[in-house]
Structure formats: C-alpha cells, structure tokens
Design a protein around this motif. Structure first.
Motif, short mmCIF file in Angstrom:
data_model
loop_
_atom_site.label_atom_id
_atom_site.label_comp_id
_atom_site.label_asym_id
_atom_site.label_seq_id
_atom_site.Cartn_x
_atom_site.Cartn_y
_atom_site.Cartn_z
N LEU A 23 0.79 -1.34 0.00
CA LEU A 23 0.11 0.16 0.05
C LEU A 23 0.96 1.36 0.14
O LEU A 23 1.96 1.29 0.44
CB LEU A 23 -1.00 0.05 1.31
N GLY A 24 0.32 2.42 -0.58
CA GLY A 24 1.16 3.38 -0.74
C GLY A 24 1.22 4.19 0.69
O GLY A 24 0.78 3.91 1.67
N THR A 25 1.83 5.28 0.80
CA THR A 25 2.34 6.18 1.77
C THR A 25 1.50 7.10 2.20
O THR A 25 1.65 7.73 3.52
CB THR A 25 3.65 6.55 1.97
N MET A 26 0.55 7.71 1.65
CA MET A 26 -0.34 8.70 1.76
C MET A 26 -1.63 8.51 2.70
O MET A 26 -2.69 8.29 2.30
CB MET A 26 -0.87 9.43 0.38
N ALA A 27 -1.15 8.05 3.94
CA ALA A 27 -2.18 7.57 4.95
C ALA A 27 -1.66 7.89 6.39
O ALA A 27 -0.49 8.41 6.57
CB ALA A 27 -2.27 5.94 4.94
N GLU A 28 -2.50 7.79 7.41
CA GLU A 28 -2.16 7.94 8.79
C GLU A 28 -0.96 7.01 9.20
O GLU A 28 -0.37 7.36 10.20
CB GLU A 28 -3.31 8.25 9.77
N GLN A 29 -1.17 5.96 8.60
CA GLN A 29 -0.18 4.76 9.16
C GLN A 29 0.28 4.06 7.85
O GLN A 29 -0.49 3.81 6.74
CB GLN A 29 -1.03 3.96 10.10
N ALA A 30 1.33 3.48 7.91
CA ALA A 30 2.15 2.78 6.85
C ALA A 30 2.96 1.63 7.59
O ALA A 30 3.39 1.79 8.37
CB ALA A 30 2.54 3.48 5.77
N VAL A 31 3.16 0.39 6.73
CA VAL A 31 3.83 -0.61 7.04
C VAL A 31 4.92 -0.33 6.46
O VAL A 31 5.12 -0.13 5.30
CB VAL A 31 3.24 -2.12 6.64
N VAL A 32 5.97 -0.47 7.21
CA VAL A 32 7.36 -0.03 6.66
C VAL A 32 8.44 -1.40 6.83
O VAL A 32 8.39 -1.88 7.93
CB VAL A 32 8.31 0.99 7.34
N ASP A 33 9.25 -1.62 5.71
CA ASP A 33 10.05 -2.72 5.84
C ASP A 33 11.30 -1.81 6.04
O ASP A 33 11.97 -0.93 5.60
CB ASP A 33 10.06 -3.27 4.06
N ARG A 34 11.98 -2.44 7.16
CA ARG A 34 13.08 -1.87 7.90
C ARG A 34 14.29 -1.91 6.82
O ARG A 34 15.27 -1.15 7.35
CB ARG A 34 13.54 -2.39 9.23
N ARG A 35 14.31 -2.92 5.91
CA ARG A 35 15.39 -3.06 5.15
C ARG A 35 15.32 -2.22 3.95
O ARG A 35 16.37 -1.84 3.29
CB ARG A 35 15.24 -4.51 4.45
N ARG A 36 14.19 -1.23 4.22
CA ARG A 36 13.89 -0.14 3.12
C ARG A 36 13.89 1.24 3.74
O ARG A 36 13.11 2.35 3.26
CB ARG A 36 12.92 -0.49 1.93
N ALA A 37 14.38 1.18 4.69
CA ALA A 37 14.29 2.60 5.89
C ALA A 37 15.47 2.93 6.29
O ALA A 37 16.49 2.19 6.43
CB ALA A 37 13.05 2.58 6.88
N ILE A 38 15.80 4.35 6.54
CA ILE A 38 16.93 4.84 7.26
C ILE A 38 16.53 5.42 8.38
O ILE A 38 15.36 6.15 8.45
CB ILE A 38 17.82 5.53 6.46
N THR A 39 17.33 5.58 9.60
CA THR A 39 17.01 6.41 10.71
C THR A 39 17.46 7.80 10.60
O THR A 39 18.49 8.00 9.94
CB THR A 39 17.61 6.01 12.05
N LEU A 40 16.45 8.73 10.77
CA LEU A 40 16.90 10.23 10.82
C LEU A 40 17.23 10.75 12.29
O LEU A 40 16.74 10.25 13.19
CB LEU A 40 15.61 10.89 10.31
#
Length: 319
Positions: A84-101
């Motif tokens: 599912l896309g990201t324009m929502a109040e919540q989204a499922v994130v694959d930690r392998r496709r994310a970086i910490t800010l």
C-alpha cells in the motif's frame, strides 16, 4: 485509519477511511506517517500511467515518507513494491527499505526533497560513476528534480554545471543554485542547438529529465560541438517529461564515445538505492540543499492535487 484513496484513474484521490495495514513479516513495522511528498512519480501512479502500474484499484498513492515507530524512532522509508502507498495516517515499513533520521530533523523537508534529489544523486553515483572534477548538463533543469540536480552535481564536485530548460523564471534561479551556464530550450531549433553546443559540448554526463524532442535536438548538438569525440559522454535518462520515445540516428552512436543508460526502478537495485539514502538525507538535514516544501493536511488531498506551486516548491501532505 484515514488515507488518500484512488478509486478511479480519472479523478484525484479522496480522503476517506481505509483498513489499517498490518505488519506480516519480521522486518516490518507499523509507523505513524508524518509527511509524504506529492512527487510526479506519485501522480503518474495515481492516474495509472507509470510504467510500473498494474491497473489495480483501489490504491493508496505515495512511494515514500517520513514516519515514527512505536518506539519513537524517526524513519525515512521507501514503500515496498506492491505494498500500500504512504499517503495515509499509518503505513507498514520494511526496515530494510528505511533509514533512521536524527532527532530534530524536519520531516516535511526530508519528504519534499528525498525523492526528487534521489533521481540525480543515484544517477550520478550509481549509474554514471561520476567523479569530482567532471562536468554535467542537466536537461530539464527547471523542474523540481532538475533544480536539485544542479545543486547535487555541484555538491558532488562538478567543475562545471549547465542547466537547460524552458521556464524563464526557473532558469533565472539556476545561477544561485550552482549553474555556471543556462540554456533556454524555448526558441528556434537551430538557435537552441547552437547554444547547447557552446555551453555544454564538452560535458562528461547528461542527466536527462526530458527525453522526446529536446533530447533528439540536444544529443547530436553536443556531439557535433565536442572538441574530442572520443571523450566519454554518459547520457543518463531519468525522466520523460517531453516524450516517451526518441528517434536516434545511428551516426551518434558511431561518431562519438556515447553511452546511453537509464536510472530508475529496475536499473538500480533497491539495496543500491538504499545505500545512497543516508548521505543524501544528511545533506538535506544539514541545509546544504535548498528545499522549499509546501505542507498541506492529508485531509486536503483533493485540493493538493490541483494546487499550483512556486518554482522549486513541492507539496508535502501531513496526516
């Protein structure tokens, strides 16, 4: 949860209730979305014209975003293929496709700049293998991604940066962003060809956001103007704002050391793209790249879809 939902490719997304997604794998986490950029890539997915579109509806648009995990960690993430896309109040994130800010990061600025900045950052570093001291032509420099591409080329050590585009207001911004020369693509073909040749005939890399007619004009113009045609020219096709196809005369491939390649989903691995994100995010967070976001509430997504923006500005939806 509430989300922007596309139920027809002929109308903008609408703000409505949608089932909350749930993590289904060990690397997944449900985040509260803080900011999502309204990128051209998002628009093309929402109207079904992007080359990755499978035509399935309903869908939630959005390909990336900034969110916070239940433990309070701030993440920039890229949506998994098929998720599912990201324009929502919540989204499922694959930690392998994310970086910490880092804490204190402006999520709106990151959401505005990461996607358009990524196009030239990845193209230069992963596809063109660009090295400091080289020179770059940004073809389509007056788009938001093109404005960032001028800055990024300079930041990566370009000795000369040339920006070419049509919008005179945005062309006027390029000098302050690092361009050594600008070329208007609005004029008689012969004049444009000559101006391109003089300004960019010896560049090492072209970042091409246009394709179509402008590329058909620019490619032979640059090759004719090169003092040494055996000097490598890497032409990186990133976007197709002016057309999806070109007519390519065979002589341009024989008469010069020209390499034509693309940069986008499929030509660079997800792991390769992810590896570049921390460095790019660092430049955005530090303020090295000029970013001009226009935040709007997610509840106003229909309005956002038709809202015009100033040169260099990008709409960011905030749930």
């Amino acid at each position: 949860m509430y989300a922007a939902v596309v139920r027809s490719f002929d109308t903008p997304p609408r703000f409505e209730e949608f089932p909350t997604p749930r993590p289904s794998a060990a690397d997944e986490v449900l985040v509260d979305v803080l900011a999502v950029g309204l990128h051209p890539r998002v628009r093309s997915a929402a109207d079904g014209t992007h080359y990755t579109s499978d035509g399935a509806l309903p869908m939630i648009p959005g390909i990336d975003g900034v969110g916070r995990t239940p433990r309070g960690e701030l993440l920039y993430f890229v949506a998994d293929d098929g998720a599912l896309g990201t324009m929502a109040e919540q989204a499922v994130v694959d930690r392998r496709r994310a970086i910490t800010l880092p804490e204190g990061t402006d999520p709106v600025a990151v959401a505005a700049a990461m996607n358009p900045g990524m196009s030239s950052w990845v193209a230069l570093r992963r596809r063109a293998a660009f090295r400091a001291g080289g020179s770059v032509l940004v073809l389509g420099a007056t788009g938001n991604a093109g404005l960032l591409a001028v800055q990024i080329a300079r930041h990566l050590g370009a000795s000369r940066v040339v920006g070419a585009g049509r919008d005179p207001r945005r062309l006027g911004l390029l000098g302050g962003l690092g361009a050594d020369a600008v070329v208007s693509l609005d004029g008689e073909a012969q004049d444009v060809s000559e101006h391109l040749g003089r300004a960019a005939g010896d560049v090492d890399v072209v970042i091409d956001y246009l394709w179509g007619g402008p590329t058909e004009l620019a490619m032979p113009a640059l090759l004719r103007a090169r003092a040494d045609r055996a000097k490598s020219l890497k032409w990186v096709q990133v976007g197709s704002m002016a057309g999806r196809e070109i007519t390519l005369p065979s002589f341009v491939l024989r008469a010069a050391d020209l390499t034509v390649m693309g940069s986008g989903q499929g030509s660079v691995t997800a792991a390769g793209i992810l590896a570049e994100l921390p460095s790019l995010a660092g430049e955005i967070v530090s303020g090295s790249l000029a970013v001009d976001p226009l935040p709007l509430p997610l509840s106003q997504v229909e309005k956002a879809w038709t809202t015009s923006t100033a040169p260099g500005s990008r709409i960011v939806l905030t749930p």
